[in-house]
Design an enzyme around this catalytic site. Structure first.
Site, mmCIF file in Angstrom:
data_model
loop_
_atom_site.group_PDB
_atom_site.id
_atom_site.type_symbol
_atom_site.label_atom_id
_atom_site.label_comp_id
_atom_site.label_asym_id
_atom_site.label_seq_id
_atom_site.Cartn_x
_atom_site.Cartn_y
_atom_site.Cartn_z
ATOM 1 N N CYS A 2 103.347 147.467 145.282
ATOM 2 C CA CYS A 2 102.003 146.911 145.442
ATOM 3 C C CYS A 2 101.175 147.674 146.475
ATOM 4 O O CYS A 2 101.730 148.246 147.420
ATOM 5 C CB CYS A 2 102.100 145.465 145.885
ATOM 6 N N ARG A 27 101.792 154.589 143.502
ATOM 7 C CA ARG A 27 102.899 153.800 144.023
ATOM 8 C C ARG A 27 103.582 152.988 142.924
ATOM 9 O O ARG A 27 104.681 152.486 143.136
ATOM 10 C CB ARG A 27 102.392 152.853 145.113
ATOM 11 N N TRP A 74 102.832 145.131 141.485
ATOM 12 C CA TRP A 74 104.068 145.467 140.754
ATOM 13 C C TRP A 74 104.868 144.183 140.723
ATOM 14 O O TRP A 74 105.338 143.708 141.764
ATOM 15 C CB TRP A 74 104.809 146.571 141.510
ATOM 16 N N ASN A 99 101.210 142.061 149.872
ATOM 17 C CA ASN A 99 102.384 142.880 149.541
ATOM 18 C C ASN A 99 103.586 142.231 150.197
ATOM 19 O O ASN A 99 103.473 141.713 151.312
ATOM 20 C CB ASN A 99 102.263 144.293 150.117
ATOM 21 N N GLY A 100 104.757 142.309 149.542
ATOM 22 C CA GLY A 100 105.967 141.759 150.153
ATOM 23 C C GLY A 100 106.447 140.536 149.401
ATOM 24 O O GLY A 100 105.997 140.254 148.283
ATOM 25 N N GLU A 483 121.082 165.041 140.750
ATOM 26 C CA GLU A 483 119.620 165.008 140.864
ATOM 27 C C GLU A 483 118.972 165.432 139.540
ATOM 28 O O GLU A 483 117.971 164.841 139.111
ATOM 29 C CB GLU A 483 119.181 165.903 142.033
ATOM 30 N N LYS A 487 116.431 163.087 137.485
ATOM 31 C CA LYS A 487 115.069 163.517 137.138
ATOM 32 C C LYS A 487 114.857 163.375 135.643
ATOM 33 O O LYS A 487 113.834 162.877 135.204
ATOM 34 C CB LYS A 487 114.819 164.990 137.522
ATOM 35 N N GLU A 490 114.696 159.605 134.509
ATOM 36 C CA GLU A 490 113.578 158.765 134.953
ATOM 37 C C GLU A 490 112.245 159.155 134.326
ATOM 38 O O GLU A 490 111.390 158.303 134.146
ATOM 39 C CB GLU A 490 113.478 158.689 136.473
ATOM 40 N N HIS A 506 138.667 163.994 133.189
ATOM 41 C CA HIS A 506 139.144 162.655 133.573
ATOM 42 C C HIS A 506 138.298 161.569 132.915
ATOM 43 O O HIS A 506 138.337 160.420 133.346
ATOM 44 C CB HIS A 506 139.125 162.515 135.102
ATOM 45 N N LYS A 605 106.717 154.094 143.268
ATOM 46 C CA LYS A 605 106.947 155.195 144.205
ATOM 47 C C LYS A 605 107.653 154.711 145.463
ATOM 48 O O LYS A 605 108.595 155.339 145.929
ATOM 49 C CB LYS A 605 105.600 155.845 144.546
HETATM 50 C C1 F6R Z 1 113.625 159.613 142.203
HETATM 51 C C2 F6R Z 1 113.028 158.963 143.341
HETATM 52 C C3 F6R Z 1 113.737 157.795 143.931
HETATM 53 C C4 F6R Z 1 113.580 157.806 145.466
HETATM 54 C C5 F6R Z 1 114.183 156.520 146.053
HETATM 55 C C6 F6R Z 1 114.137 156.513 147.568
HETATM 56 O O1 F6R Z 1 112.856 160.700 141.780
HETATM 57 O O2 F6R Z 1 111.977 159.334 143.794
HETATM 58 O O3 F6R Z 1 115.076 157.768 143.563
HETATM 59 O O4 F6R Z 1 114.220 158.935 145.975
HETATM 60 O O5 F6R Z 1 113.473 155.407 145.572
HETATM 61 O O6 F6R Z 1 112.828 156.607 148.031
HETATM 62 P P1 F6R Z 1 112.496 157.091 149.494
HETATM 63 O O7 F6R Z 1 112.933 158.509 149.615
HETATM 64 O O8 F6R Z 1 111.012 156.929 149.636
HETATM 65 O O9 F6R Z 1 113.264 156.190 150.424
#
Ligand code: F6R
Length: 610
Positions: A2, A27, A74, A99-100, A483, A487, A490, A506, A605
């Protein structure tokens, strides 16, 4: 997640609110709304979907005012509906954005029902609007009503409130969620993120936990948790407008992938400016905090966790310290054994991730107060809660999928490993010079890796129609495989898994058939021969291989084995260079599948809820 923006000015604030909400879109959100006080009434527009739809509705209604608040939601409590979208209004008089999460919302809801309030939404937020309204009825000011209300709330909140009976005031409160005040000339603002107001002002006050504040056109008064008026420092935000604009790129993710040579160079420059691997890089108390570290505990989520997994190899090998890496949401519920000599390192792009923040609090509660935060957002919650800080200089990261934050985190973590090694007498002057040299050359190697984009884009066309993919790596490249899989899943919604190549037989080898592309990160390091054997295991089962290997490895393409050569082996920093092609592969596959690259479905985000 949010986002909040609010403004009080002598001009129409609606364009400011809409612009602010657009800048908060990154976000992640599923509905948006604004409310204004105009001609003795509160008017509101809310829509599910994009801010642009809400903006069109506001234009159609001819909304304009000098005082207003806006929100991107959100969904947590209650579905994605217009009636659950913020702002929430109480009795047609006051409007509020939040927010929260209010943990005691059910008990408060019962109490308010008994007082005659009716609820229009399933949200925890509406409770707060009615509570403030209830306190106002006792004849107190809007600020006093807010201050009385927050004392009755359990949970986390950032709040902004307007009231038609007080058209010259905007009030706000913060606990557990970021909130800042922007100071303009004859106008003032409130926002959850500086990007929402940076086009109007750069002068900001970061509210502390428990603070409330009252904004008018002419001034701002801040009060602490005991309602005593306090002075808070004014900062000048360094967030650049350019980092918030797309420029010539199609997506923020593409822009941010291409910004990596610059982001890494800026982060390295900070290290060079401090004279190399000096403890002072981490803050003024760093000598004392880092002096007798006995082990390292890394806490993070998602991509930041993978940065931590890579760092473990460096911290063990270079600093000779035991290093544990935990997913924050798991650590915070384990019965951990605290060690006061353990350095607790949190890693976060946003500095707001609730699980990482709670894990840090839990680590401290176990008597561990040697704390270090590696973070991309200065003044965010994690650095403020940590004794030491290393700021990554990636610049604002807007794409939901983390890219430049990840590679700059790796630079910071490598620096930590070498600094700890130096303090422990394990890294001599010549080795320090070698490591610094490696860092200096890193932006160039990353640029070479970016130049592979056309080749990677061709591979992406083969990935686009697939349903599943496997990513393999060994050693420091195993977290890069994880990673790469994250990527891809997602942003392209292809199911992908990362595995240490040695684990293949395994279990996951059972999945391999002609329909399962297997990506292998196989640089020319000590484990190359082992990875080659793992590749044979896949080929023997008909699996199609996509191998990223160094220019100077002996690896070559053959039937069913495609090879892209990354730059000459860059030694210990090789995982940073190999992060680039897996980012590009995910990006181009998502493009080919036509997904919303910067705003993947269901994701946000900053993850500020559990
Ligand atoms: C994936 C991604 C998330 C963040 C995770 C932690 O591309 O961006 O997995 O890495 O939500 O977020 P931060 O780094 O902001 O604590």
């Amino acid at each position: 997640m949010c986002g909040i923006v609010g403004a009080i000015a002598q001009r129409d604030v609606v364009p400011l609110l809409v612009d602010g909400l657009k800048r908060l879109e990154y976000r992640g959100y599923d509905s948006a709304g604004i409310a204004v006080v105009v001609a003795d009434s509160v008017r509101r527009v809310r829509r599910t979907g994009r801010v642009a739809e809400m903006e069109a509705a506001a234009l159609a209604e001819g909304l304009g005012a000098n005082l207003g608040i806006g929100h991107t939601r959100w969904a947590t409590h209650g579905g994605v509906t217009e009636s659950n979208a913020h702002p929430h209004i109480s009795d047609g008089e006051l409007a509020l954005v939040h927010n929260g999460i209010i943990e005691n919302h059910e008990a408060q809801r019962e109490r308010l029902r008994a007082l005659g309030y009716a609820f229009e939404s399933q949200t925890d937020t509406e409770v707060v609007a009615h509570l403030i309204h209830h306190h106002r009825k006792q004849g107190v000011s809007l600020l006093a009503a807010l201050q009385a209300t927050v004392k009755e709330l359990h949970g986390a909140y950032a709040l902004a409130v307007i009231d038609k009976r007080d058209p010259a005031t905007l009030v706000t409160a913060r606990m557990g969620c970021p909130l800042l005040i922007g100071l303009g000339e004859g106008e003032n603002f409130v926002a959850s993120d500086v990007s929402a107001i940076v086009s109007a002002t750069r002068r900001v006050i970061f509210l502390e936990e428990g603070d409330t504040a009252e904004l008018t056109c002419d001034g701002v008064r801040v009060f602490d948790a005991s309602d005593a008026q306090v002075m808070r420092e004014v900062h000048v935000s360094e967030v650049s407008l350019a980092s918030l604009e797309l420029g010539p790129y199609r997506h923020f993710m593409q822009k941010e992938i291409h910004e990596q040579p610059r982001a890494i160079a800026d982060t390295v420059e900070g290290i060079l400016d401090a004279g190399g691997f000096d403890a002072a890089l981490f803050g003024k108390d760093a000598d004392a905090v880092l002096a007798d570290v006995a082990s390292v505990q890394i806490l993070a989520c998602g991509t930041s966790y993978y940065a931590g997994l890579t760092a473990r190899y460096w911290i063990e090998a270079i600093a000779g310290l035991p290093c544990a890496v935990d997913i924050a949401s798991e650590y915070r519920y384990r019965s951990v054994v605290g060690n006061p000599k353990q350095l607790v390192v949190t890693i976060s792009q946003s500095g707001e991730t609730l699980d990482t923040m709670e894990a840090l609090k839990y680590a401290k509660a176990q008597g561990q107060d040697k704390t270090l935060s590696i973070c991309n957002v200065p003044e965010s919650a994690l650095p403020r809660a940590s004794k030491l800080v290393l700021h990554t200089r990636a610049g604002a990261e807007i794409g939901v999928a983390s890219t430049k934050a990840f590679t700059t985190q790796l630079v910071a973590l490598f620096t930590l490993a070498v600094t700890l090694g130096k303090l422990r007498g394990r890294v001599d002057t010549a080795q320090q010079a070698d490591f610094l040299n490696a860092l200096r050359h890193l932006p160039g190697s990353v640029q070479h890796a970016l130049n592979l984009e056309p080749q990677v884009a061709l591979w992406a066309e083969k990935f686009a129609p697939r349903q599943h993919a496997l990513f393999l790596g060994r050693g420091t490249h195993y977290p890069i495989a994880l990673e790469g899989a994250l990527k891809l899943k997602e942003i392209s919604y292809i199911h992908a898994e990362g595995y240490p190549a040695g684990e293949l037989k395994h279990g996951p080898l059972a999945l391999v058939d002609t329909q399962m592309p297997v990506v292998v990160i196989a640089p020319n390091d000590a484990l190359l021969e082992k990875v080659k054997s793992n590749i044979q295991e896949v080929r023997a089962r008909g699996g199609e291989m996509f191998v990223f290997t160094d220019a100077d490895s002996s690896f070559s393409a053959s039937e069913g084995v495609h090879v892209i050569r990354t730059p000459r082996h860059v030694g210990i920093l090789s995982p940073i260079v190999h992060a680039i092609p897996v980012q590009l592969l995910a990006y181009h596959t998502a493009l080919a599948r036509g997904t919303d690259v910067d705003k993947p479905r269901n994701l946000a985000k900053s993850v500020t809820v559990e």
